[in-house]
Scaffold this motif. Structure first.
Motif, PDB file in Angstrom:
ATOM      1  N   THR A 115     -37.134  37.221  22.219  1.00 39.97           N
ATOM      2  CA  THR A 115     -36.353  38.830  22.195  1.00 39.97           C
ATOM      3  C   THR A 115     -35.031  38.732  23.072  1.00 39.97           C
ATOM      4  O   THR A 115     -34.634  37.755  23.778  1.00 39.97           O
ATOM      5  CB  THR A 115     -37.590  39.469  23.119  1.00 39.97           C
ATOM      6  OG1 THR A 115     -37.367  39.295  24.509  1.00 39.97           O
ATOM      7  CG2 THR A 115     -38.851  39.246  22.459  1.00 39.97           C
ATOM      8  N   ASN A 116     -34.522  39.794  22.666  1.00 37.93           N
ATOM      9  CA  ASN A 116     -33.112  40.279  23.572  1.00 37.93           C
ATOM     10  C   ASN A 116     -33.291  39.873  25.052  1.00 37.93           C
ATOM     11  O   ASN A 116     -32.510  39.404  25.463  1.00 37.93           O
ATOM     12  CB  ASN A 116     -32.897  41.552  23.107  1.00 37.93           C
ATOM     13  CG  ASN A 116     -32.579  41.800  21.544  1.00 37.93           C
ATOM     14  OD1 ASN A 116     -32.680  40.712  20.829  1.00 37.93           O
ATOM     15  ND2 ASN A 116     -32.381  43.079  21.186  1.00 37.93           N
ATOM     16  N   GLY A 141     -28.226  42.633  22.806  1.00 43.83           N
ATOM     17  CA  GLY A 141     -28.585  43.821  22.161  1.00 43.83           C
ATOM     18  C   GLY A 141     -29.373  44.837  22.892  1.00 43.83           C
ATOM     19  O   GLY A 141     -29.611  44.417  24.174  1.00 43.83           O
ATOM     20  N   PRO A 142     -30.193  45.806  22.453  1.00 39.88           N
ATOM     21  CA  PRO A 142     -30.666  46.553  23.214  1.00 39.88           C
ATOM     22  C   PRO A 142     -32.110  46.100  23.848  1.00 39.88           C
ATOM     23  O   PRO A 142     -32.497  44.980  23.417  1.00 39.88           O
ATOM     24  CB  PRO A 142     -31.155  47.740  22.205  1.00 39.88           C
ATOM     25  CG  PRO A 142     -30.517  47.669  20.898  1.00 39.88           C
ATOM     26  CD  PRO A 142     -29.914  46.166  20.962  1.00 39.88           C
ATOM     27  N   ASP A 168     -35.817  45.187  24.682  1.00 43.98           N
ATOM     28  CA  ASP A 168     -36.940  44.935  23.541  1.00 43.98           C
ATOM     29  C   ASP A 168     -37.641  46.325  23.053  1.00 43.98           C
ATOM     30  O   ASP A 168     -37.929  46.437  21.948  1.00 43.98           O
ATOM     31  CB  ASP A 168     -38.139  43.787  24.309  1.00 43.98           C
ATOM     32  CG  ASP A 168     -37.164  42.608  24.494  1.00 43.98           C
ATOM     33  OD1 ASP A 168     -36.199  42.314  23.954  1.00 43.98           O
ATOM     34  OD2 ASP A 168     -37.898  41.932  25.115  1.00 43.98           O
ATOM     35  N   THR A 207     -36.427  43.171  16.212  1.00 44.54           N
ATOM     36  CA  THR A 207     -36.850  42.198  16.809  1.00 44.54           C
ATOM     37  C   THR A 207     -38.279  41.404  16.358  1.00 44.54           C
ATOM     38  O   THR A 207     -38.502  40.410  15.766  1.00 44.54           O
ATOM     39  CB  THR A 207     -36.711  42.258  18.334  1.00 44.54           C
ATOM     40  OG1 THR A 207     -35.545  42.544  18.591  1.00 44.54           O
ATOM     41  CG2 THR A 207     -37.492  41.006  18.885  1.00 44.54           C
ATOM     42  N   SER A 256     -35.332  47.703  20.508  1.00 44.82           N
ATOM     43  CA  SER A 256     -35.014  47.042  19.514  1.00 44.82           C
ATOM     44  C   SER A 256     -35.626  47.114  17.953  1.00 44.82           C
ATOM     45  O   SER A 256     -36.855  46.808  17.871  1.00 44.82           O
ATOM     46  CB  SER A 256     -34.704  45.535  19.674  1.00 44.82           C
ATOM     47  OG  SER A 256     -34.329  44.704  18.802  1.00 44.82           O
ATOM     48  N   THR A 257     -34.988  47.578  17.045  1.00 45.76           N
ATOM     49  CA  THR A 257     -35.628  47.787  15.892  1.00 45.76           C
ATOM     50  C   THR A 257     -35.820  46.758  15.008  1.00 45.76           C
ATOM     51  O   THR A 257     -36.982  46.609  14.280  1.00 45.76           O
ATOM     52  CB  THR A 257     -34.831  48.889  14.889  1.00 45.76           C
ATOM     53  OG1 THR A 257     -33.482  48.428  15.188  1.00 45.76           O
ATOM     54  CG2 THR A 257     -35.049  50.309  15.359  1.00 45.76           C
TER      55      THR A 257
END
Lengths: 252, 317
Positions: free
Chosen positions: B223-224, B202-203, B205, B211, B208-209
């Protein structure tokens, strides 16, 4: 024909039946009508590929020419595949796939019950393992034949058309020649004539419950056991053999 | 419900989460938590189902009997994962067929990685080694997710995924140790799959909407960017071991941090595929829609037959 030649040919026929049908079922992966059927069809396909593997392994040993199970499965020409025509028929709709399986499973059930008593220990061991899988397959295909036959008008019509279409390939399951005669004499395989009536009764009983029937016209097709196939097999083999033909002699 | 009561329930809920007490289907949970889980678990289920397709693309062309059997077993596992996960979604009050419709109508997402095409046999190796490898990094922490049914489903899913990852690596190893053509096939495949595999986390951190909230609810544990780093650190030595080159000129082990530094992901490509414009977005959804439409008469027949049988049984008794 020697016993060894007959045994090799018999193993090849049965291995080809399992391989080709297993391959056809694998074409369903991810496209089933419900998730449970994606799982079931893949599982049956896996069983069939497993059976084919055991049979080819033994065939390769019996032949004794240094070929492997993969050589037999992937590197023969179309005329050398000995499966019955039924198993190479295209999937069609889900009902057609089920009817194809139904005709096949009922035959396999009776055949493998006989093979469990084979005087050839390897065959009887393979049969003892395989029969457990077939018992599940036969329940699966029979229950679906009933559900679809006695379901809606549409499902009834669709599945009746498949019964009519595929019943032309039933006779060939009972095909016999000197391969069979040789092995029957040796006590290695059962005589399929002995359970022909039982097979037909089993099929008809379920079709009746499903409000379906076999067609009046009894024209039959055959050729697979001699390597003369329908147009469908060549395409299937093209896909099946793609890697082995494109990259000869490599290990994967 | 009274506002104070609701606040008390919410506090009690968060308190349970903080004390690592699992939330079960009948327990109170805030709507947003329920919605987040339905979204996440159904996306996960859809990914398993759509994920069958890129592998089904090679199952009829597998190079030998053993590989064909293993690939079938793997695809079967994936459909099985889909089944447990849809069941987990149903414990939250969502209907399986409705969630599947969300997928088919483009309202729900699935892992973007499956919108990349599988073009060679080596891709079956990469899907196992990299895609399932990345999935495991994401999923192992989910075994400790605050929602009980999801966490329990993940325990079984992770065991099977770990087998998938190993069989993928075995395919790739075989190729890397094979003929020059096979080695090239493996390298070419790695070149295509490496960056999309990194995108699976994913995007970044900062972008990231979901997380922060998911971490507070302990749906997510890392986190991602943390997970992506763990994946890179685990995978680079594996590539070195079999003599394949990771296609990143900025990749370098950083002695100070003890981690690999790596190059910037092409985020334009990431968003393009997420928004539906990848190579196979259209094919994948169309295939699933077609499966549902073609199977409609089968499902209808099964329902009608079940109904008939229930009626007959009633008459008998």
């Amino acid at each position: 024909m020697t016993k060894q030649e007959a045994l090799f040919e018999f193993l090849l026929r049965k291995a080809d039946d399992s391989l080709i049908l297993g391959h056809r079922l694998s074409e369903w992966c991810g496209h089933g009508p419900i998730l449970e059927e994606d799982i079931a069809l893949t599982n049956i396909s896996l069983d069939l590929i497993g059976q084919a593997t055991e049979l080819y392994k033994y065939a390769a040993e019996v032949e004794g020419k240094g070929r492997t199970e993969d050589d037999l499965a992937f590197l023969r020409i179309e005329r050398e595949y000995k499966n019955v025509l039924l198993v190479e028929q295209v999937n069609g709709d889900f009902g057609k796939t089920i009817v194809r399986q139904f005709f096949f499973d009922h035959f396999e059930h009776l055949l493998y019950e006989g093979l469990m008593n084979s005087k050839d220990e390897r065959i009887s061991a393979i049969a003892t393992k395989t029969i457990k899988e077939i018992k599940y397959h036969i329940r699966h295909s029979s229950e679906w034949v009933i559900r679809l036959g006695d379901g809606t008008e549409e499902s009834h019509n669709r599945v009746q058309a498949s019964v009519t279409d595929l019943s032309r390939y039933m006779n060939e399951l009972f095909y016999q020649d000197e391969v069979d005669e040789t092995l029957i004499k040796e006590g290695i395989i059962p005589d399929v004539k002995d359970f022909r009536v039982e097979y037909e009764n089993n099929i008809e009983k379920i079709l009746e419950e499903a409000t379906l029937s076999l067609p009046e016209e009894k024209w039959q097709l055959s050729g697979g056991r001699k390597g003369v196939h329908s147009e469908h097999l060549g395409y299937l083999l093209t896909e099946l053999q793609y890697m082995q033909r494109t990259y000869p002699g490599m290990e994967w | 419900m009274e506002k104070e009561n609701l606040e008390a329930l919410d506090r009690n809920f968060q308190d349970k989460i903080d004390r690592e007490i699992r939330i079960e289907p009948k327990d109170y949970m805030p709507d947003a938590y329920r919605k987040t889980l339905i979204r996440q678990i159904s996306q996960h289920a859809h990914s398993e189902i759509v994920g069958q397709l890129p592998e089904a693309n090679w199952v009829t062309r597998a190079p030998n009997l053993r590989r064909k059997a293993v690939l079938l077993a793997k695809i079967q596992d994936e459909a099985g994962h889909g089944l447990y996960l849809y069941s987990a979604v149903e414990t939250l009050g969502a209907d399986r067929e409705d969630t599947i419709d969300d997928l088919n109508e483009g309202r729900a997402k699935y892992s973007s990685i499956f919108n990349y095409p599988t073009l060679s046999w080596a891709d079956m190796g990469m899907v196992g080694w990299l895609v399932d490898g990345a999935a495991i990094m994401n999923q192992v922490p989910l075994c400790r997710c605050s929602y009980g049914p999801y966490a329990r489903a993940m325990v079984r899913v992770c065991k099977e995924e770990s087998f998938h990852q190993r069989q993928g690596f075995e395919i790739v190893t075989q190729l890397a140790n094979g003929t020059p053509e096979q080695k090239e096939m493996a390298q070419e495949s790695l070149n295509r799959w490496w960056w999309p595999a990194l995108m699976m986390f994913g995007p970044n951190d900062a972008d990231s909407t979901h997380t922060a909230q998911s971490m507070a609810w302990k749906i997510k544990r890392n986190t991602n960017d943390e997970l992506r780093q763990m994946f890179v650190d685990a995978t680079v030595p594996q590539a070195d071991l079999i003599g394949l080159k990771i296609p990143d000129k900025d990749l370098k082990f950083n002695e100070e941090t003890g981690h690999y530094d790596f190059g910037e992901i092409d985020w334009d490509e990431f968003w393009q595929v997420v928004k539906g414009y990848g190579h196979c977005n259209n094919e994948r959804v169309t295939a699933r829609k077609k499966a549902k439409e073609d199977g409609a008469w089968v499902r209808e027949a099964a329902n009608v037959y079940a109904e008939k049988r229930a009626q007959r049984n009633k008459k008998v008794s």
